[in-house]
Design a protein around this motif. Structure first.
Motif, PDB file in Angstrom:
ATOM      1  N   VAL A   1       0.830  -1.201   0.000  1.00 42.40           N
ATOM      2  CA  VAL A   1       0.000   0.000   0.000  1.00 42.40           C
ATOM      3  C   VAL A   1       0.871   1.260   0.000  1.00 42.40           C
ATOM      4  O   VAL A   1       0.629   2.183  -0.770  1.00 42.40           O
ATOM      5  CB  VAL A   1      -0.986   0.005   1.192  1.00 42.40           C
ATOM      6  N   LEU A   2       1.918   1.292   0.849  1.00 39.94           N
ATOM      7  CA  LEU A   2       2.764   2.487   0.918  1.00 39.94           C
ATOM      8  C   LEU A   2       4.028   2.392   0.067  1.00 39.94           C
ATOM      9  O   LEU A   2       4.738   3.384  -0.088  1.00 39.94           O
ATOM     10  CB  LEU A   2       3.142   2.795   2.367  1.00 39.94           C
ATOM     11  N   GLY A   3       4.328   1.219  -0.475  1.00 39.18           N
ATOM     12  CA  GLY A   3       5.461   1.093  -1.389  1.00 39.18           C
ATOM     13  C   GLY A   3       6.832   1.128  -0.746  1.00 39.18           C
ATOM     14  O   GLY A   3       7.823   1.411  -1.419  1.00 39.18           O
ATOM     15  N   MET A   4       6.911   0.841   0.538  1.00 37.51           N
ATOM     16  CA  MET A   4       8.211   0.812   1.200  1.00 37.51           C
ATOM     17  C   MET A   4       8.917  -0.512   0.918  1.00 37.51           C
ATOM     18  O   MET A   4       8.275  -1.503   0.568  1.00 37.51           O
ATOM     19  CB  MET A   4       8.054   1.008   2.707  1.00 37.51           C
ATOM     20  N   LYS A   5      10.219  -0.526   1.072  1.00 35.56           N
ATOM     21  CA  LYS A   5      11.013  -1.732   0.842  1.00 35.56           C
ATOM     22  C   LYS A   5      11.169  -2.485   2.165  1.00 35.56           C
ATOM     23  O   LYS A   5      11.537  -1.902   3.178  1.00 35.56           O
ATOM     24  CB  LYS A   5      12.384  -1.354   0.289  1.00 35.56           C
ATOM     25  N   PHE A   6      10.893  -3.788   2.145  1.00 40.17           N
ATOM     26  CA  PHE A   6      11.059  -4.620   3.338  1.00 40.17           C
ATOM     27  C   PHE A   6      12.488  -5.134   3.379  1.00 40.17           C
ATOM     28  O   PHE A   6      13.039  -5.561   2.369  1.00 40.17           O
ATOM     29  CB  PHE A   6      10.085  -5.804   3.295  1.00 40.17           C
ATOM     30  N   GLU A   7      13.116  -5.051   4.539  1.00 37.59           N
ATOM     31  CA  GLU A   7      14.477  -5.570   4.694  1.00 37.59           C
ATOM     32  C   GLU A   7      14.617  -6.299   6.013  1.00 37.59           C
ATOM     33  O   GLU A   7      13.893  -6.018   6.973  1.00 37.59           O
ATOM     34  CB  GLU A   7      15.505  -4.445   4.603  1.00 37.59           C
ATOM     35  N   THR A   8      15.509  -7.251   6.035  1.00 37.73           N
ATOM     36  CA  THR A   8      15.855  -7.938   7.278  1.00 37.73           C
ATOM     37  C   THR A   8      17.287  -7.565   7.624  1.00 37.73           C
ATOM     38  O   THR A   8      18.110  -7.281   6.751  1.00 37.73           O
ATOM     39  CB  THR A   8      15.718  -9.468   7.150  1.00 37.73           C
ATOM     40  N   PHE A   9      17.583  -7.554   8.913  1.00 35.36           N
ATOM     41  CA  PHE A   9      18.916  -7.207   9.378  1.00 35.36           C
ATOM     42  C   PHE A   9      19.151  -7.825  10.745  1.00 35.36           C
ATOM     43  O   PHE A   9      18.209  -8.285  11.402  1.00 35.36           O
ATOM     44  CB  PHE A   9      19.114  -5.679   9.414  1.00 35.36           C
ATOM     45  N   GLY A  10      20.416  -7.820  11.165  1.00 41.83           N
ATOM     46  CA  GLY A  10      20.740  -8.348  12.489  1.00 41.83           C
ATOM     47  C   GLY A  10      20.281  -9.776  12.654  1.00 41.83           C
ATOM     48  O   GLY A  10      20.253 -10.558  11.705  1.00 41.83           O
TER      49      GLY A  10
ATOM     50  N   ARG B   1      15.736  -9.412  12.755  1.00 45.41           N
ATOM     51  CA  ARG B   1      15.039  -8.132  12.800  1.00 45.41           C
ATOM     52  C   ARG B   1      14.545  -7.758  11.410  1.00 45.41           C
ATOM     53  O   ARG B   1      15.087  -8.205  10.414  1.00 45.41           O
ATOM     54  CB  ARG B   1      15.963  -7.060  13.359  1.00 45.41           C
ATOM     55  N   SER B   2      13.530  -6.930  11.351  1.00 48.50           N
ATOM     56  CA  SER B   2      12.996  -6.498  10.067  1.00 48.50           C
ATOM     57  C   SER B   2      12.622  -5.025  10.127  1.00 48.50           C
ATOM     58  O   SER B   2      12.408  -4.454  11.204  1.00 48.50           O
ATOM     59  CB  SER B   2      11.800  -7.354   9.659  1.00 48.50           C
ATOM     60  N   ALA B   3      12.560  -4.421   8.930  1.00 48.86           N
ATOM     61  CA  ALA B   3      12.265  -2.990   8.841  1.00 48.86           C
ATOM     62  C   ALA B   3      11.675  -2.673   7.477  1.00 48.86           C
ATOM     63  O   ALA B   3      11.793  -3.445   6.529  1.00 48.86           O
ATOM     64  CB  ALA B   3      13.533  -2.180   9.065  1.00 48.86           C
ATOM     65  N   PHE B   4      11.062  -1.493   7.406  1.00 47.99           N
ATOM     66  CA  PHE B   4      10.562  -0.933   6.164  1.00 47.99           C
ATOM     67  C   PHE B   4      11.421   0.275   5.848  1.00 47.99           C
ATOM     68  O   PHE B   4      11.517   1.207   6.647  1.00 47.99           O
ATOM     69  CB  PHE B   4       9.093  -0.523   6.290  1.00 47.99           C
ATOM     70  N   GLN B   5      12.049   0.272   4.679  1.00 41.57           N
ATOM     71  CA  GLN B   5      12.972   1.335   4.302  1.00 41.57           C
ATOM     72  C   GLN B   5      12.320   2.232   3.261  1.00 41.57           C
ATOM     73  O   GLN B   5      11.625   1.767   2.364  1.00 41.57           O
ATOM     74  CB  GLN B   5      14.266   0.719   3.762  1.00 41.57           C
ATOM     75  N   PHE B   6      12.502   3.538   3.410  1.00 42.28           N
ATOM     76  CA  PHE B   6      12.009   4.521   2.445  1.00 42.28           C
ATOM     77  C   PHE B   6      12.922   5.736   2.535  1.00 42.28           C
ATOM     78  O   PHE B   6      13.303   6.165   3.612  1.00 42.28           O
ATOM     79  CB  PHE B   6      10.550   4.911   2.734  1.00 42.28           C
ATOM     80  N   GLY B   7      13.330   6.271   1.376  1.00 42.91           N
ATOM     81  CA  GLY B   7      14.251   7.407   1.380  1.00 42.91           C
ATOM     82  C   GLY B   7      15.489   7.075   2.197  1.00 42.91           C
ATOM     83  O   GLY B   7      16.076   6.001   2.046  1.00 42.91           O
ATOM     84  N   ASN B   8      15.855   7.968   3.095  1.00 40.51           N
ATOM     85  CA  ASN B   8      17.005   7.753   3.982  1.00 40.51           C
ATOM     86  C   ASN B   8      16.585   7.342   5.389  1.00 40.51           C
ATOM     87  O   ASN B   8      17.371   7.470   6.323  1.00 40.51           O
ATOM     88  CB  ASN B   8      17.855   9.037   4.066  1.00 40.51           C
ATOM     89  N   GLN B   9      15.361   6.881   5.543  1.00 45.49           N
ATOM     90  CA  GLN B   9      14.853   6.501   6.852  1.00 45.49           C
ATOM     91  C   GLN B   9      14.324   5.070   6.811  1.00 45.49           C
ATOM     92  O   GLN B   9      14.172   4.484   5.759  1.00 45.49           O
ATOM     93  CB  GLN B   9      13.709   7.429   7.293  1.00 45.49           C
ATOM     94  N   LYS B  10      14.015   4.581   8.006  1.00 43.34           N
ATOM     95  CA  LYS B  10      13.367   3.281   8.068  1.00 43.34           C
ATOM     96  C   LYS B  10      12.493   3.188   9.308  1.00 43.34           C
ATOM     97  O   LYS B  10      12.627   3.962  10.255  1.00 43.34           O
ATOM     98  CB  LYS B  10      14.378   2.140   8.030  1.00 43.34           C
ATOM     99  N   ILE B  11      11.584   2.230   9.246  1.00 44.80           N
ATOM    100  CA  ILE B  11      10.719   1.894  10.377  1.00 44.80           C
ATOM    101  C   ILE B  11      11.090   0.475  10.785  1.00 44.80           C
ATOM    102  O   ILE B  11      10.881  -0.470  10.020  1.00 44.80           O
ATOM    103  CB  ILE B  11       9.230   1.960   9.990  1.00 44.80           C
ATOM    104  N   ASN B  12      11.679   0.332  11.959  1.00 44.15           N
ATOM    105  CA  ASN B  12      11.971  -1.003  12.478  1.00 44.15           C
ATOM    106  C   ASN B  12      10.670  -1.604  12.998  1.00 44.15           C
ATOM    107  O   ASN B  12       9.822  -0.903  13.543  1.00 44.15           O
ATOM    108  CB  ASN B  12      13.000  -0.956  13.595  1.00 44.15           C
ATOM    109  N   LEU B  13      10.536  -2.909  12.842  1.00 45.25           N
ATOM    110  CA  LEU B  13       9.299  -3.586  13.201  1.00 45.25           C
ATOM    111  C   LEU B  13       9.514  -4.488  14.413  1.00 45.25           C
ATOM    112  O   LEU B  13      10.444  -5.294  14.441  1.00 45.25           O
ATOM    113  CB  LEU B  13       8.807  -4.415  12.010  1.00 45.25           C
ATOM    114  N   HIS B  14       8.660  -4.314  15.406  1.00 48.03           N
ATOM    115  CA  HIS B  14       8.585  -5.219  16.554  1.00 48.03           C
ATOM    116  C   HIS B  14       7.203  -5.855  16.545  1.00 48.03           C
ATOM    117  O   HIS B  14       6.214  -5.185  16.226  1.00 48.03           O
ATOM    118  CB  HIS B  14       8.739  -4.471  17.876  1.00 48.03           C
ATOM    119  N   VAL B  15       7.125  -7.121  16.877  1.00 49.42           N
ATOM    120  CA  VAL B  15       5.845  -7.795  17.041  1.00 49.42           C
ATOM    121  C   VAL B  15       5.547  -7.806  18.536  1.00 49.42           C
ATOM    122  O   VAL B  15       6.420  -8.146  19.349  1.00 49.42           O
ATOM    123  CB  VAL B  15       5.894  -9.235  16.473  1.00 49.42           C
ATOM    124  N   ARG B  16       4.322  -7.422  18.899  1.00 49.09           N
ATOM    125  CA  ARG B  16       3.955  -7.330  20.313  1.00 49.09           C
ATOM    126  C   ARG B  16       4.232  -8.650  21.029  1.00 49.09           C
ATOM    127  O   ARG B  16       3.856  -9.725  20.542  1.00 49.09           O
ATOM    128  CB  ARG B  16       2.490  -6.949  20.469  1.00 49.09           C
TER     129      ARG B  16
END
Length: 127
Positions: free
Chosen positions: A27-36, A39-54
Motif C-alpha cells: 500500500v505504501l510502497g516501502m522496501k522490506f528488509e531484514t537485518f541483524g 530483525r525487520s524494517a521498512f525502508q524509504f528514502g534515507n529513513q526506516k521503520i523497524n518492526l517489533h511484534v507485540r
C-alpha cells in the motif's frame, strides 16, 4: 544550539506481522528488509521503520510498547492525487482528506488512513 539533525528510524509495534508487512510494502510502497538477528524494517528514502511484534520486542524497547498508538506523517514521492488513486486501487479507505495542514517546513495537502494496527497515517504533498 540544535542537538538533533534528523530522524534515522522509529520503531513500530504490530500485532499481525504479515498484515503490517503487506500494508507498508504494497500500500505504501516501502522496501522490506531484514537485518541483524531476525530483525525487520521498512525502508524509504534515507529513513526506516523497524518492526517489533507485540510480545516479541527486541531490547531495549519502549517502556510501554503498544500497537496502534502512532500518528505518522509521510511526504509522498508522487503527487497526492496519484496516492489517492493508488489507495483506491488497493481498496484502502481514506478516513479524511484531502485537507490542508501545516507541516514541519511548509503547508501540506494530506489524506489520512489507518494501518492494520489502527495507527494514523497521514500522507502529504507540499503546497
Amino acid at each position: 544550539m540544535a542537538i538533533i539533525d534528523h530522524l534515522d528510524h522509529l520503531v513500530l509495534t504490530c500485532i499481525d506481522e504479515a498484515a503490517t508487512r503487506h500494508f507498508y510494502t504494497s500500500v505504501l510502497g516501502m522496501k522490506f528488509e531484514t537485518f541483524g538477528e531476525g530483525r525487520s524494517a521498512f525502508q524509504f528514502g534515507n529513513q526506516k521503520i523497524n518492526l517489533h511484534v507485540r510480545g516479541k520486542e527486541f531490547e531495549p524497547k519502549a517502556h510501554l510498547p503498544v500497537s496502534g498508538a502512532l500518528d505518522l506523517c509521510f511526504i509522498a514521492a508522487i503527487p497526492l492525487d496519484n496516492v489517492i488513486a493508488h489507495l483506491k486501487q488497493c481498496n484502502w479507505p481514506i478516513i479524511e482528506g484531502p485537507v490542508e495542514r501545516t507541516g514541519a517546513t511548509q503547508k501540506i495537502r494530506s489524506v489520512y488512513i489507518r494501518d492494520p494496527d489502527l495507527n494514523l497515517i497521514e500522507i502529504s504533498e507540499p503546497i
